[in-house]
Design an enzyme around this catalytic site. Structure first.
Site, mmCIF file in Angstrom:
data_model
loop_
_atom_site.group_PDB
_atom_site.id
_atom_site.type_symbol
_atom_site.label_atom_id
_atom_site.label_comp_id
_atom_site.label_asym_id
_atom_site.label_seq_id
_atom_site.Cartn_x
_atom_site.Cartn_y
_atom_site.Cartn_z
ATOM 1 N NE ARG A 22 -3.713 -2.158 2.514
ATOM 2 C CZ ARG A 22 -3.619 -2.956 3.580
ATOM 3 N NH1 ARG A 22 -2.811 -2.642 4.577
ATOM 4 N NH2 ARG A 22 -4.340 -4.048 3.649
ATOM 5 C CB CYS A 33 -3.320 -13.930 -0.851
ATOM 6 S SG CYS A 33 -5.082 -14.245 -0.860
#
Ligand code: SAH
Length: 432
Positions: A247, A374
């Site tokens: 992020r 993921c």
């Protein structure tokens, strides 16, 4: 101490650092006097038929992974052992300022504590902070000035029998190590909800173990931006810490003044970072209403509520509902793991390809795609091949800006590929 004798030749992977012994790799179990059977949660020594010592492991005869090595020597397991391992794991997070940053402190096998996950959330009681400070965006320094230094809460997952039956020692060890370095913990919550527990024959267990949890959630600061974490309600442990470095990386590539789509936004982490780094507006899409409510709260804490739109939708339908001229300057795709096991991989790849293809179709010229997976069983090469196929179908040329994994507080242990699960790729659309 019982001994697990491997079949001939089964030690190679273990000697290269992989900690799991599968039940079909075991030749026999020996006790003090002849053959024996294993009890869930006990510890045992692992050896080759030639008596080469491999290490000591937590065992569970109910699991296909019958033993998980935790030490190359004959080390016992008591509170002191856990304190030592936790201290080392803390030292391994040297790249973070743990006095103010939330982080995963124990990442199971990769921290030589198989089946134990500990996330530490640093912050304040959100309700207290909001009563004390009304400025938006809420700033770390203002809250600290009003309420004093932040406190810390732990979210703990005991994922295997060997950890589950030692929970009291582990909780005490955590309390003592953290109290010494950072002052007493404000609370510990158990989040042992993961599917792995079923494979271990353990029930789901969640609830407060120590202290208290703030009723409106914990106010934490990630990359200096405020977020609320509801440990008792959230998915996983309430806030996805594994993406925090990615992020932050958005700051390099964010389209200043541009339009961003945060797909599978959960509590809005990526979209809010993009806006704080200079994007003009964002759309956050997720299938979960509670996640979007939390995202809305986070947008408010960041003073962004007028620049972000929240949409509750299935991402497959939602991406298809746009036409090309609805374009975005940045699209973040962070779906849940579509492949939980190898047998689900092909099906999962079709899903990944579909959302990536749709996202590529919606990228404006020069736009940036941030695409994640993921799924541990989806390797980096296969992930990139899927993206290449999607780009070809979407007639979209992409340059790789960055290819990243999980944050550094989720260490990747060489020889143990299961610890390397997150892929986060940054691409820029280019003209020919
Ligand atoms: N990007 C988030 C984490 C995403 S986790 C962050 O930075 O914190 C994956 C999210 O996908 C979850 O919030 C889940 O609710 C959502 N999700 C799962 N299946 C979905 C679907 N089919 N459509 C839209 N969202 C979905």
């Amino acid at each position: 101490m019982k001994r697990i004798i491997l079949k001939a030749g089964e030690e190679k992977r273990l000697l290269a650092g992989h900690p799991w012994v599968y039940d079909n790799e075991v030749d026999r179990i020996l006790g003090n006097s002849g053959s024996a059977s294993l009890q869930a949660g006990e510890i045992a020594d692992v050896e080759t038929p030639e008596k080469t010592y491999i290490g000591r492991a937590f065992v569970n005869p109910a699991s296909k992974i019958i033993a998980r090595l935790y030490s190359p020597s004959k080390e016992g397991v008591d509170k002191g052992f856990f304190k030592g391992r936790i201290r080392k794991a803390l030292a391994r997070r040297f790249m973070y300022d743990l006095t103010r940053e939330s982080a995963r402190i124990v990442f199971a096998e990769a921290d030589f504590l198989p089946g134990l996950m500990v996330d530490r959330f640093v912050g304040w009681d959100l309700a207290e902070a909001e009563r004390a400070v009304s400025n938006r965006p809420l700033a770390f320094r203002d809250v600290q000035n009003a309420l004093g230094p932040p406190r810390a809460w732990l979210a703990v997952q005991f994922l295997i029998a060997g950890m589950d039956c030692r929970r009291d020692d582990i909780v005490l060890a955590l309390e003592e190590v953290f109290a010494k370095d950072f002052g007493p913990l404000a609370g510990i919550v158990e989040k042992s909800g993961a599917a792995v527990r079923e494979l271990e024959g353990l029930p789901k267990r969640e609830g407060l173990l120590k202290g208290t949890l703030p009723s409106e959630g914990i106010l934490l600061f990630e990359n200096d931006f405020p977020f609320c974490a509801r440990l008792e309600q959230g998915q996983k442990t309430g806030h996805y810490l594994d993406q925090k470095d990615n992020r932050r990386r958005l700051s390099r590539y964010v389209p200043v003044g541009g339009r961003v789509l945060d797909a599978c936004a959960y509590t809005g982490g990526f979209g809010i970072h993009a806006l704080r780094y200079g994007a003009g507006e964002a759309v956050a899409v997720d299938a979960s209403r509670p996640a979007l409510d939390a995202a809305q709260k986070n947008a408010d804490l960041n003073g962004l509520d007028r620049r972000i739109t929240f949409i509750e939708a299935n991402i497959f339908d939602h991406l298809r509902s746009y036409s090309r001229h609805d374009g975005f300057d940045m699209i973040i795709l962070d779906p849940p793991g579509f492949a939980k096991s190898r047998s689900m991989l092909e099906e999962a790849l079709r899903g990944y390809k579909e959302i990536n293809l749709q996202a590529m179709r919606l990228l404006r010229p020069g736009g940036t795609l941030v695409t994640c997976s993921c799924s541990q069983v989806l390797g980096e090469n296969r992930f990139k091949r899927m993206l290449t196929e999607a780009a070809s179908d979407a007639d979209c040329r992409l340059i790789q800006l960055d290819f990243r994994g999980q944050s550094g507080d989720h260490p990747i242990l060489l020889g143990y590929d299961e610890s390397n699960y997150l892929k986060c790729a940054f691409y820029r659309q280019v003209g020919r």
